[in-house]
Motif scaffolding. Structure first.
Motif, PDB file in Angstrom:
ATOM      1  N   SER A   2      98.477  46.907 -15.117  1.00 50.47           N
ATOM      2  CA  SER A   2      98.181  47.627 -13.884  1.00 50.47           C
ATOM      3  C   SER A   2      97.501  48.968 -14.128  1.00 50.47           C
ATOM      4  CB  SER A   2      99.473  47.859 -13.096  1.00 50.47           C
ATOM      5  OG  SER A   2     100.420  48.549 -13.885  1.00 50.47           O
ATOM      6  N   ALA A   3      96.970  49.188 -15.323  1.00 49.74           N
ATOM      7  CA  ALA A   3      96.243  50.416 -15.617  1.00 49.74           C
ATOM      8  C   ALA A   3      95.191  50.108 -16.679  1.00 49.74           C
ATOM      9  CB  ALA A   3      97.199  51.513 -16.083  1.00 49.74           C
ATOM     10  N   TYR A   4      94.409  51.134 -17.048  1.00 49.93           N
ATOM     11  CA  TYR A   4      93.273  50.910 -17.935  1.00 49.93           C
ATOM     12  C   TYR A   4      93.126  52.065 -18.925  1.00 49.93           C
ATOM     13  CZ  TYR A   4      92.013  47.538 -14.320  1.00 49.93           C
ATOM     14  OH  TYR A   4      92.036  46.505 -13.422  1.00 49.93           O
ATOM     15  N   SER A  25      93.137  55.298 -16.446  1.00 50.41           N
ATOM     16  CA  SER A  25      92.985  55.109 -15.006  1.00 50.41           C
ATOM     17  C   SER A  25      94.078  54.178 -14.502  1.00 50.41           C
ATOM     18  CB  SER A  25      91.613  54.503 -14.689  1.00 50.41           C
ATOM     19  OG  SER A  25      91.495  54.184 -13.311  1.00 50.41           O
ATOM     20  N   LYS A  26      94.567  54.446 -13.304  1.00 46.95           N
ATOM     21  CA  LYS A  26      95.545  53.559 -12.674  1.00 46.95           C
ATOM     22  C   LYS A  26      94.882  52.419 -11.924  1.00 46.95           C
ATOM     23  CE  LYS A  26      99.421  53.697 -12.085  1.00 46.95           C
ATOM     24  NZ  LYS A  26     100.486  52.919 -12.763  1.00 46.95           N
ATOM     25  N   ASP A  27      93.631  52.620 -11.502  1.00 45.96           N
ATOM     26  CA  ASP A  27      92.998  51.616 -10.646  1.00 45.96           C
ATOM     27  C   ASP A  27      91.673  51.080 -11.181  1.00 45.96           C
ATOM     28  OD1 ASP A  27      91.346  53.802 -10.264  1.00 45.96           O
ATOM     29  OD2 ASP A  27      91.880  54.104  -8.160  1.00 45.96           O
ATOM     30  N   ASN A  30      89.085  55.506 -10.750  1.00 46.53           N
ATOM     31  CA  ASN A  30      89.190  56.948 -10.936  1.00 46.53           C
ATOM     32  C   ASN A  30      89.778  57.243 -12.309  1.00 46.53           C
ATOM     33  OD1 ASN A  30      88.446  57.846  -8.105  1.00 46.53           O
ATOM     34  ND2 ASN A  30      90.126  56.423  -7.685  1.00 46.53           N
ATOM     35  N   LEU A 242      89.103  44.158 -12.226  1.00 48.37           N
ATOM     36  CA  LEU A 242      89.788  45.146 -11.400  1.00 48.37           C
ATOM     37  C   LEU A 242      91.039  44.544 -10.760  1.00 48.37           C
ATOM     38  CD1 LEU A 242      86.593  46.674  -9.798  1.00 48.37           C
ATOM     39  CD2 LEU A 242      88.152  47.863 -11.356  1.00 48.37           C
ATOM     40  N   PRO A 243      91.948  45.382 -10.254  1.00 47.41           N
ATOM     41  CA  PRO A 243      93.207  44.865  -9.696  1.00 47.41           C
ATOM     42  C   PRO A 243      93.037  43.850  -8.572  1.00 47.41           C
ATOM     43  CG  PRO A 243      93.380  47.230 -10.063  1.00 47.41           C
ATOM     44  CD  PRO A 243      91.947  46.864 -10.314  1.00 47.41           C
ATOM     45  N   ASP A 244      91.945  43.941  -7.803  1.00 45.00           N
ATOM     46  CA  ASP A 244      91.753  43.011  -6.685  1.00 45.00           C
ATOM     47  C   ASP A 244      91.060  41.716  -7.103  1.00 45.00           C
ATOM     48  OD1 ASP A 244      89.161  43.806  -7.131  1.00 45.00           O
ATOM     49  OD2 ASP A 244      88.801  44.586  -5.107  1.00 45.00           O
ATOM     50  N   GLU A 296      92.713  46.729 -20.431  1.00 48.71           N
ATOM     51  CA  GLU A 296      93.860  46.818 -19.528  1.00 48.71           C
ATOM     52  C   GLU A 296      95.110  47.230 -20.300  1.00 48.71           C
ATOM     53  OE1 GLU A 296      94.375  43.782 -16.395  1.00 48.71           O
ATOM     54  OE2 GLU A 296      92.613  42.817 -17.288  1.00 48.71           O
ATOM     55  N   ASP A 299     101.778  49.918 -17.122  1.00 46.72           N
ATOM     56  CA  ASP A 299     102.229  51.204 -16.580  1.00 46.72           C
ATOM     57  C   ASP A 299     102.942  52.026 -17.649  1.00 46.72           C
ATOM     58  OD1 ASP A 299     101.282  51.135 -13.981  1.00 46.72           O
ATOM     59  OD2 ASP A 299     103.036  50.073 -13.214  1.00 46.72           O
TER      60      ASP A 299
END
Length: 312
Positions: A2-4, A25-27, A30, A242-244, A296, A299
């Motif tokens: 869930s992060a990068y 980055s968390k998403d 950003n 990406l997460p989506d 990737e 957390d």
């Protein structure tokens, strides 16, 4: 995941730019600096500089960084006589390597000689796991033979442990011009291979195939988007999910002043279409990240990096 983590260098006129930097980055959109924007690892061997990183999570959940052994800050003017052709032909045949169990405590730097002296500089390594053969492919760009008129092409070696490597073989070439900076990702039965073409076209190209070392086909919708960009200004592709479920392709923009150079994002809702759309407005960077790789992370790993490489 869930992060990068983005392993990269910074385009500076001083030697501290050509070292290992991390962004997190968390998403995936950003990005934050760590360690006050200073290197987390420094090269003390070979040319005492490193560029063009790849970082990967191995199957045993440990990590490895490989990088081009090169310092232009130290060596471009005198050793290479300010001549890029000389760098390509006479540059280092080694890759720098670091390994870690936790992304914080790293092994001593090692130099891995992946090509013999008949090859030119070993540029821009990348790593992908070969599920079929259960080993890792390390691929990079070189001229072979170094003193020939042959164009740059992509070569590879296989390894199971990042200690011993097979003899290099050609992975791909382009008959009319050189190619460099390969990045390969896997999704739903296809390998997607990004490379930078020197000419015809002078931009990134995308191909896909069902076998890592087999035949690939060009993806025309990708070419349509790249044709909207200035020729010869983008390199060093790194692609990640990406997460989506969409995919982000980062391209390193170097068509400006050195200190202002850095990555530009392009997003594809479905990588199988090859249609990546420039998406600057939804991304942010603390400074210009240069030629690296996004991986990737969990957390827990994100928090560990923030705690151990704080911004004071």
């Amino acid at each position: 995941m869930s992060a990068y983590l983005f392993a990269h260098f910074r385009e500076k006129v001083t030697p501290d730019g050509e070292q290992v930097y991390f962004g997190i980055s968390k998403d995936g959109f950003n990005w934050e600096q760590v360690n006050n924007g200073k290197p987390v690892l420094e090269s003390t061997m070979g040319e005492k500089g490193v560029r063009d990183f790849t970082i990967t999570r191995k199957k045993d959940n440990t990590f490895v960084i490989l990088a081009t052994d090169l310092s232009l800050a130290y060596n471009f003017k005198e050793k290479y006589e300010s001549n890029w052709n000389k760098v390509n032909r006479e540059g280092s045949k080694y890759l720098s390597k670091w390994e870690s169990d936790d992304l914080v405590h790293w092994s001593e730097q090692e130099l891995i000689k992946v090509v013999d002296d008949n090859y030119g500089c070993a540029w821009a390594p990348d790593i992908i796991y070969d599920e079929e053969n259960q080993d890792y492919m390390v691929h990079w760009s070189s001229r072979y033979p170094a003193d020939s008129s042959n164009e740059m092409a992509i070569y590879y070696a296989k390894t199971k442990d990042f200690k011993t490597y097979t003899q290099p073989k050609e992975l791909c070439h382009k008959s009319d011009t050189g190619i460099i900076d390969s990045n390969i990702v896997y999704e739903n039965g296809y390998y997607y291979r990004f490379t930078k073409s020197d000419f015809n076209p002078a931009h990134i190209i995308l191909e896909r195939g069902t076998s890592l070392t087999g035949e690939y086909e060009r993806m025309p919708l990708f070419d349509e988007e790249m044709n909207k960009l200035e020729d010869g200004q983008y390199e060093a592709p790194t692609c990640y999910k990406l997460p989506d479920g969409s995919w982000c392709l980062m391209l390193d923009f170097y068509g400006c002043e050195k200190e202002k150079q850095g990555y530009v994002p392009f997003v594809a809702k479905d990588i199988s279409t090859g249609k990546f759309v420039r998406s600057d407005k939804v991304f942010s960077f603390p400074y210009g990240f240069k030629h690296g790789t996004v991986m990737e992370i969990t957390d827990e790993e994100y928090k560990r990096l923030k705690e151990n490489y704080p911004n004071n």
